[in-house]
Design a protein around this motif. Sequence first.
Motif, PDB file in Angstrom:
ATOM      1  N   VAL A   1      -1.472  12.976   4.398  1.00 33.30           N
ATOM      2  CA  VAL A   1      -2.176  12.114   3.443  1.00 33.30           C
ATOM      3  C   VAL A   1      -2.974  12.994   2.485  1.00 33.30           C
ATOM      4  N   TYR A   2      -2.672  12.918   1.184  1.00 33.08           N
ATOM      5  CA  TYR A   2      -3.361  13.707   0.173  1.00 33.08           C
ATOM      6  C   TYR A   2      -4.131  12.800  -0.768  1.00 33.08           C
ATOM      7  N   SER A   3      -5.304  13.249  -1.194  1.00 32.04           N
ATOM      8  CA  SER A   3      -6.080  12.474  -2.152  1.00 32.04           C
ATOM      9  C   SER A   3      -7.112  13.373  -2.809  1.00 32.04           C
ATOM     10  N   ASN A   4      -7.463  13.028  -4.044  1.00 27.96           N
ATOM     11  CA  ASN A   4      -8.574  13.674  -4.715  1.00 27.96           C
ATOM     12  C   ASN A   4      -9.840  13.221  -3.998  1.00 27.96           C
ATOM     13  N   GLU A   5     -10.668  14.166  -3.566  1.00 29.95           N
ATOM     14  CA  GLU A   5     -11.842  13.832  -2.761  1.00 29.95           C
ATOM     15  C   GLU A   5     -12.761  12.839  -3.451  1.00 29.95           C
ATOM     16  N   GLN A   6     -13.005  13.031  -4.736  1.00 31.30           N
ATOM     17  CA  GLN A   6     -13.896  12.126  -5.476  1.00 31.30           C
ATOM     18  C   GLN A   6     -13.319  10.714  -5.505  1.00 31.30           C
ATOM     19  N   LEU A   7     -12.033  10.611  -5.803  1.00 31.46           N
ATOM     20  CA  LEU A   7     -11.373   9.309  -5.847  1.00 31.46           C
ATOM     21  C   LEU A   7     -11.369   8.654  -4.468  1.00 31.46           C
ATOM     22  N   LEU A   8     -11.124   9.452  -3.453  1.00 29.92           N
ATOM     23  CA  LEU A   8     -11.073   8.930  -2.096  1.00 29.92           C
ATOM     24  C   LEU A   8     -12.385   8.281  -1.688  1.00 29.92           C
TER      25      LEU A   8
ATOM     26  N   SER B   1     -10.484   2.345  -2.139  1.00 26.23           N
ATOM     27  CA  SER B   1     -10.404   3.299  -1.026  1.00 26.23           C
ATOM     28  C   SER B   1     -10.467   2.569   0.306  1.00 26.23           C
ATOM     29  N   PRO B   2      -9.634   2.990   1.270  1.00 29.53           N
ATOM     30  CA  PRO B   2      -9.686   2.345   2.575  1.00 29.53           C
ATOM     31  C   PRO B   2     -10.945   2.764   3.328  1.00 29.53           C
ATOM     32  N   ARG B   3     -11.448   1.877   4.126  1.00 30.66           N
ATOM     33  CA  ARG B   3     -12.589   2.167   4.987  1.00 30.66           C
ATOM     34  C   ARG B   3     -12.061   2.655   6.335  1.00 30.66           C
ATOM     35  N   ASP B   4     -12.902   3.372   7.058  1.00 30.90           N
ATOM     36  CA  ASP B   4     -12.489   3.896   8.358  1.00 30.90           C
ATOM     37  C   ASP B   4     -11.936   2.802   9.269  1.00 30.90           C
ATOM     38  N   GLU B   5     -12.591   1.636   9.266  1.00 28.16           N
ATOM     39  CA  GLU B   5     -12.157   0.546  10.139  1.00 28.16           C
ATOM     40  C   GLU B   5     -10.710   0.149   9.854  1.00 28.16           C
ATOM     41  N   GLU B   6     -10.340   0.133   8.559  1.00 27.61           N
ATOM     42  CA  GLU B   6      -8.975  -0.236   8.182  1.00 27.61           C
ATOM     43  C   GLU B   6      -7.978   0.815   8.662  1.00 27.61           C
ATOM     44  N   CYS B   7      -8.349   2.090   8.512  1.00 28.85           N
ATOM     45  CA  CYS B   7      -7.468   3.179   8.959  1.00 28.85           C
ATOM     46  C   CYS B   7      -7.292   3.153  10.470  1.00 28.85           C
ATOM     47  N   PHE B   8      -8.393   2.929  11.201  1.00 32.01           N
ATOM     48  CA  PHE B   8      -8.313   2.854  12.665  1.00 32.01           C
ATOM     49  C   PHE B   8      -7.460   1.659  13.092  1.00 32.01           C
ATOM     50  N   ALA B   9      -7.627   0.529  12.420  1.00 29.21           N
ATOM     51  CA  ALA B   9      -6.844  -0.670  12.745  1.00 29.21           C
ATOM     52  C   ALA B   9      -5.360  -0.420  12.493  1.00 29.21           C
ATOM     53  N   TYR B  10      -5.033   0.291  11.399  1.00 33.95           N
ATOM     54  CA  TYR B  10      -3.631   0.584  11.126  1.00 33.95           C
ATOM     55  C   TYR B  10      -3.068   1.497  12.211  1.00 33.95           C
TER      56      TYR B  10
ATOM     57  N   GLN C   1       8.790   4.118   6.024  1.00 40.37           N
ATOM     58  CA  GLN C   1       8.234   2.762   6.091  1.00 40.37           C
ATOM     59  C   GLN C   1       6.839   2.784   6.713  1.00 40.37           C
ATOM     60  N   ILE C   2       6.667   3.568   7.758  1.00 41.17           N
ATOM     61  CA  ILE C   2       5.354   3.701   8.406  1.00 41.17           C
ATOM     62  C   ILE C   2       4.369   4.346   7.441  1.00 41.17           C
ATOM     63  N   ALA C   3       4.779   5.420   6.791  1.00 36.16           N
ATOM     64  CA  ALA C   3       3.902   6.152   5.870  1.00 36.16           C
ATOM     65  C   ALA C   3       3.476   5.285   4.694  1.00 36.16           C
ATOM     66  N   GLY C   4       4.366   4.421   4.218  1.00 34.35           N
ATOM     67  CA  GLY C   4       4.059   3.565   3.081  1.00 34.35           C
ATOM     68  C   GLY C   4       2.971   2.550   3.344  1.00 34.35           C
ATOM     69  N   LYS C   5       2.669   2.302   4.606  1.00 36.62           N
ATOM     70  CA  LYS C   5       1.644   1.327   4.970  1.00 36.62           C
ATOM     71  C   LYS C   5       0.317   1.979   5.353  1.00 36.62           C
ATOM     72  N   ILE C   6       0.245   3.306   5.293  1.00 35.93           N
ATOM     73  CA  ILE C   6      -1.017   3.988   5.584  1.00 35.93           C
ATOM     74  C   ILE C   6      -2.029   3.580   4.516  1.00 35.93           C
ATOM     75  N   PRO C   7      -3.203   3.063   4.896  1.00 33.85           N
ATOM     76  CA  PRO C   7      -4.159   2.535   3.923  1.00 33.85           C
ATOM     77  C   PRO C   7      -4.534   3.519   2.803  1.00 33.85           C
TER      78      PRO C   7
ATOM     79  N   SER D   1      -1.564  10.023  -1.924  1.00 33.61           N
ATOM     80  CA  SER D   1      -0.135  10.061  -1.630  1.00 33.61           C
ATOM     81  C   SER D   1       0.068  10.489  -0.184  1.00 33.61           C
ATOM     82  N   VAL D   2       1.260  10.231   0.322  1.00 33.83           N
ATOM     83  CA  VAL D   2       1.617  10.621   1.684  1.00 33.83           C
ATOM     84  C   VAL D   2       2.940  11.372   1.618  1.00 33.83           C
ATOM     85  N   GLU D   3       2.963  12.537   2.200  1.00 26.48           N
ATOM     86  CA  GLU D   3       4.176  13.347   2.276  1.00 26.48           C
ATOM     87  C   GLU D   3       4.721  13.239   3.693  1.00 26.48           C
TER      88      GLU D   3
END
Length: 91
Positions: A7-14, A20-29, A68-74, A80-82
């Motif tokens: 998972v790549y992102s510009n830190e400021q944008l992230l 931006s996803p919140r930790d809770e959303e990432c943990f739930a995913y 398909q799994i990577a495309g749903k990462i919050p 982007s996701v590689e």
Amino acid sequence: MKYLCLVYSNEQLLHDSPDSPRDEECFAYGESVQASKLSITDGPFAETKEQLAGFYLVDARDLNEAIQIAGKIPAVRVGSVEVRPVRELLV
């Protein structure tokens, strides 16, 4: 086969984007992927211009399923996701 979803992102944008996803959303995913019998682990953080915000290590049938799994990462909403195949070495 195992695939690494980087998972790549510009830190400021992230941190500043309203989308931006919140930790809770990432943990739930992560929990939803684990419940679907695929295994994932969270990774470390790198310090670069566009930084590696983390990774998921998934066990998928093939590259299409890993994508398909990577495309749903919050975090994909603000970055982007590689997806890369991982070869396990028996040492």
